[in-house]
Design an enzyme around this catalytic site. Structure first.
Site, PDB file in Angstrom:
ATOM      1  N   LYS A   9     -31.661  16.519 -35.846  1.00 56.71           N
ATOM      2  CA  LYS A   9     -31.790  16.650 -34.389  1.00 56.71           C
ATOM      3  C   LYS A   9     -33.093  17.345 -33.996  1.00 56.71           C
ATOM      4  O   LYS A   9     -33.785  17.932 -34.837  1.00 56.71           O
ATOM      5  CB  LYS A   9     -30.578  17.415 -33.855  1.00 56.71           C
ATOM      6  CG  LYS A   9     -29.245  16.667 -34.068  1.00 56.71           C
ATOM      7  CD  LYS A   9     -28.094  17.410 -33.410  1.00 56.71           C
ATOM      8  CE  LYS A   9     -26.774  16.667 -33.597  1.00 56.71           C
ATOM      9  NZ  LYS A   9     -25.669  17.311 -32.868  1.00 56.71           N
ATOM     10  N   TYR A  49     -24.278   8.721 -27.363  1.00 60.03           N
ATOM     11  CA  TYR A  49     -23.141   9.644 -27.246  1.00 60.03           C
ATOM     12  C   TYR A  49     -22.168   9.234 -26.130  1.00 60.03           C
ATOM     13  O   TYR A  49     -21.457  10.093 -25.605  1.00 60.03           O
ATOM     14  CB  TYR A  49     -23.648  11.064 -27.003  1.00 60.03           C
ATOM     15  CG  TYR A  49     -24.154  11.755 -28.261  1.00 60.03           C
ATOM     16  CD1 TYR A  49     -23.283  12.078 -29.300  1.00 60.03           C
ATOM     17  CD2 TYR A  49     -25.497  12.093 -28.409  1.00 60.03           C
ATOM     18  CE1 TYR A  49     -23.722  12.717 -30.449  1.00 60.03           C
ATOM     19  CE2 TYR A  49     -25.955  12.745 -29.568  1.00 60.03           C
ATOM     20  CZ  TYR A  49     -25.051  13.051 -30.572  1.00 60.03           C
ATOM     21  OH  TYR A  49     -25.490  13.689 -31.713  1.00 60.03           O
ATOM     22  N   PHE A  57     -19.874  19.068 -21.768  1.00 63.46           N
ATOM     23  CA  PHE A  57     -21.175  19.344 -22.384  1.00 63.46           C
ATOM     24  C   PHE A  57     -22.080  18.115 -22.461  1.00 63.46           C
ATOM     25  O   PHE A  57     -23.169  18.180 -23.032  1.00 63.46           O
ATOM     26  CB  PHE A  57     -20.990  19.947 -23.775  1.00 63.46           C
ATOM     27  CG  PHE A  57     -20.183  19.086 -24.729  1.00 63.46           C
ATOM     28  CD1 PHE A  57     -20.768  18.026 -25.410  1.00 63.46           C
ATOM     29  CD2 PHE A  57     -18.845  19.351 -24.951  1.00 63.46           C
ATOM     30  CE1 PHE A  57     -20.040  17.230 -26.285  1.00 63.46           C
ATOM     31  CE2 PHE A  57     -18.095  18.567 -25.832  1.00 63.46           C
ATOM     32  CZ  PHE A  57     -18.703  17.505 -26.493  1.00 63.46           C
ATOM     33  N   ARG A  85     -19.893  14.983 -44.052  1.00 60.29           N
ATOM     34  CA  ARG A  85     -19.331  15.946 -43.086  1.00 60.29           C
ATOM     35  C   ARG A  85     -19.006  17.283 -43.763  1.00 60.29           C
ATOM     36  O   ARG A  85     -19.144  18.340 -43.149  1.00 60.29           O
ATOM     37  CB  ARG A  85     -18.138  15.330 -42.349  1.00 60.29           C
ATOM     38  CG  ARG A  85     -18.679  14.299 -41.333  1.00 60.29           C
ATOM     39  CD  ARG A  85     -17.621  13.594 -40.566  1.00 60.29           C
ATOM     40  NE  ARG A  85     -16.960  14.422 -39.578  1.00 60.29           N
ATOM     41  CZ  ARG A  85     -17.360  14.591 -38.314  1.00 60.29           C
ATOM     42  NH1 ARG A  85     -18.486  14.043 -37.891  1.00 60.29           N
ATOM     43  NH2 ARG A  85     -16.646  15.313 -37.477  1.00 60.29           N
ATOM     44  N   THR A  91     -18.784  21.703 -36.533  1.00 55.15           N
ATOM     45  CA  THR A  91     -19.694  21.537 -35.383  1.00 55.15           C
ATOM     46  C   THR A  91     -20.275  22.873 -34.946  1.00 55.15           C
ATOM     47  O   THR A  91     -21.468  22.981 -34.660  1.00 55.15           O
ATOM     48  CB  THR A  91     -18.922  20.903 -34.201  1.00 55.15           C
ATOM     49  OG1 THR A  91     -18.342  19.677 -34.647  1.00 55.15           O
ATOM     50  CG2 THR A  91     -19.837  20.621 -33.015  1.00 55.15           C
ATOM     51  N   ARG A 102     -25.195  23.413 -41.488  1.00 51.55           N
ATOM     52  CA  ARG A 102     -25.108  24.094 -40.181  1.00 51.55           C
ATOM     53  C   ARG A 102     -24.985  25.602 -40.338  1.00 51.55           C
ATOM     54  O   ARG A 102     -25.537  26.360 -39.540  1.00 51.55           O
ATOM     55  CB  ARG A 102     -23.957  23.502 -39.361  1.00 51.55           C
ATOM     56  CG  ARG A 102     -24.308  22.122 -38.793  1.00 51.55           C
ATOM     57  CD  ARG A 102     -23.101  21.432 -38.227  1.00 51.55           C
ATOM     58  NE  ARG A 102     -23.439  20.217 -37.504  1.00 51.55           N
ATOM     59  CZ  ARG A 102     -22.549  19.276 -37.207  1.00 51.55           C
ATOM     60  NH1 ARG A 102     -21.285  19.415 -37.580  1.00 51.55           N
ATOM     61  NH2 ARG A 102     -22.922  18.206 -36.530  1.00 51.55           N
ATOM     62  N   HIS A 115     -26.467  15.485 -37.044  1.00 51.11           N
ATOM     63  CA  HIS A 115     -25.296  14.687 -36.673  1.00 51.11           C
ATOM     64  C   HIS A 115     -24.800  13.987 -37.933  1.00 51.11           C
ATOM     65  O   HIS A 115     -25.598  13.642 -38.797  1.00 51.11           O
ATOM     66  CB  HIS A 115     -25.691  13.640 -35.627  1.00 51.11           C
ATOM     67  CG  HIS A 115     -24.638  12.594 -35.414  1.00 51.11           C
ATOM     68  ND1 HIS A 115     -23.526  12.814 -34.636  1.00 51.11           N
ATOM     69  CD2 HIS A 115     -24.507  11.333 -35.914  1.00 51.11           C
ATOM     70  CE1 HIS A 115     -22.770  11.724 -34.652  1.00 51.11           C
ATOM     71  NE2 HIS A 115     -23.343  10.816 -35.424  1.00 51.11           N
ATOM     72  N   GLU A 126     -23.324   3.212 -35.370  1.00 46.68           N
ATOM     73  CA  GLU A 126     -24.444   4.141 -35.160  1.00 46.68           C
ATOM     74  C   GLU A 126     -25.688   3.710 -35.937  1.00 46.68           C
ATOM     75  O   GLU A 126     -26.810   3.883 -35.473  1.00 46.68           O
ATOM     76  CB  GLU A 126     -24.019   5.551 -35.550  1.00 46.68           C
ATOM     77  CG  GLU A 126     -22.955   6.110 -34.616  1.00 46.68           C
ATOM     78  CD  GLU A 126     -22.403   7.463 -35.046  1.00 46.68           C
ATOM     79  OE1 GLU A 126     -21.529   7.992 -34.335  1.00 46.68           O
ATOM     80  OE2 GLU A 126     -22.828   7.998 -36.090  1.00 46.68           O
TER      81      GLU A 126
HETATM   82  P1  CMP Z   1     -22.478  15.723 -33.116  1.00 47.99           P
HETATM   83  O1  CMP Z   1     -21.842  15.672 -34.460  1.00 47.99           O
HETATM   84  O2  CMP Z   1     -23.859  15.197 -33.013  1.00 47.99           O
HETATM   85  O3  CMP Z   1     -21.555  14.937 -32.073  1.00 47.99           O
HETATM   86  C1  CMP Z   1     -21.316  15.347 -30.764  1.00 47.99           C
HETATM   87  C2  CMP Z   1     -22.081  16.552 -30.391  1.00 47.99           C
HETATM   88  O4  CMP Z   1     -21.709  17.197 -29.211  1.00 47.99           O
HETATM   89  C3  CMP Z   1     -21.880  17.601 -31.449  1.00 47.99           C
HETATM   90  O5  CMP Z   1     -22.518  17.225 -32.643  1.00 47.99           O
HETATM   91  C4  CMP Z   1     -22.404  18.853 -30.779  1.00 47.99           C
HETATM   92  O6  CMP Z   1     -23.782  19.037 -30.997  1.00 47.99           O
HETATM   93  C5  CMP Z   1     -22.162  18.528 -29.326  1.00 47.99           C
HETATM   94  N1  CMP Z   1     -21.148  19.454 -28.818  1.00 47.99           N
HETATM   95  C6  CMP Z   1     -19.869  19.532 -29.174  1.00 47.99           C
HETATM   96  N2  CMP Z   1     -19.250  20.518 -28.499  1.00 47.99           N
HETATM   97  C7  CMP Z   1     -20.193  21.079 -27.710  1.00 47.99           C
HETATM   98  C8  CMP Z   1     -20.186  22.144 -26.787  1.00 47.99           C
HETATM   99  N3  CMP Z   1     -19.060  22.827 -26.525  1.00 47.99           N
HETATM  100  N4  CMP Z   1     -21.335  22.441 -26.154  1.00 47.99           N
HETATM  101  C9  CMP Z   1     -22.457  21.728 -26.398  1.00 47.99           C
HETATM  102  N5  CMP Z   1     -22.523  20.696 -27.271  1.00 47.99           N
HETATM  103  C10 CMP Z   1     -21.405  20.385 -27.920  1.00 47.99           C
END
Ligand code: CMP
Length: 141
Positions: A9, A49, A57, A85, A91, A102, A115, A126
């Protein structure tokens, strides 16, 4: 063999961590099938997305993902979706296990470095969002 789609990202690129993250990915046994550096527009980030468009969000996510260049990649390995994953962790980096990408590098739930597709079907969808069939021919693998 299975493939998954990752995006390094904009925070990963800004922090000059693409090399470190790719090193960890390759050392874990993933092969890079396709890779490029690109910049999403708000429209393309929103389309990628789209499944999250009703979430509170969503606006923040689209803003962040279009804020600078990113590096999408198709990765290949046995059990690629699940194993990737595991490698990236939860996340929210505060909840991610020690040693995960992460946990090591991410600042927040929103700016979380990478991601990873959440299913084989989504990996296909994707991957075709970023790469043509010609770009995914596995010449060396
Ligand atoms: P990703 O795996 O790219 O898929 C969806 C994305 O939404 C996730 O990673 C996060 O970066 C983002 N995301 C999920 N929850 C939140 C949150 N509460 N606030 C901001 N971004 C979020």
């Amino acid at each position: 063999m299975e493939t998954t789609l990752t995006i390094l990202k904009p925070d990963c690129v800004r922090k000059q961590l693409t090399g470190a993250v790719i090193d960890k990915i390759e050392r874990t046994g993933f092969r890079i099938v396709a890779m490029k550096k690109t910049k999403l527009t708000k429209e393309t980030a929103g389309a990628f997305y789209a499944v999250h468009r009703e979430r509170p969000f969503f606006g923040e996510l689209v803003q962040f993902m279009s804020s600078g260049p990113c590096v999408p990649m198709i990765l290949e390995k046995e059990n690629a979706v699940e194993d990737f994953r595991k490698l990236i962790g939860a996340t929210d980096p505060a909840e991610a296990e020690e040693g995960t990408i992460r946990k090591l590098y991410a600042d927040s739930k929103g700016e979380n470095i990478v991601h990873g597709s959440d299913s084989g079907d989504n990996a296909q969808i994707e991957s075709s969002f970023f790469f043509s069939t010609e770009e995914t021919v596995r010449v060396n693998n």
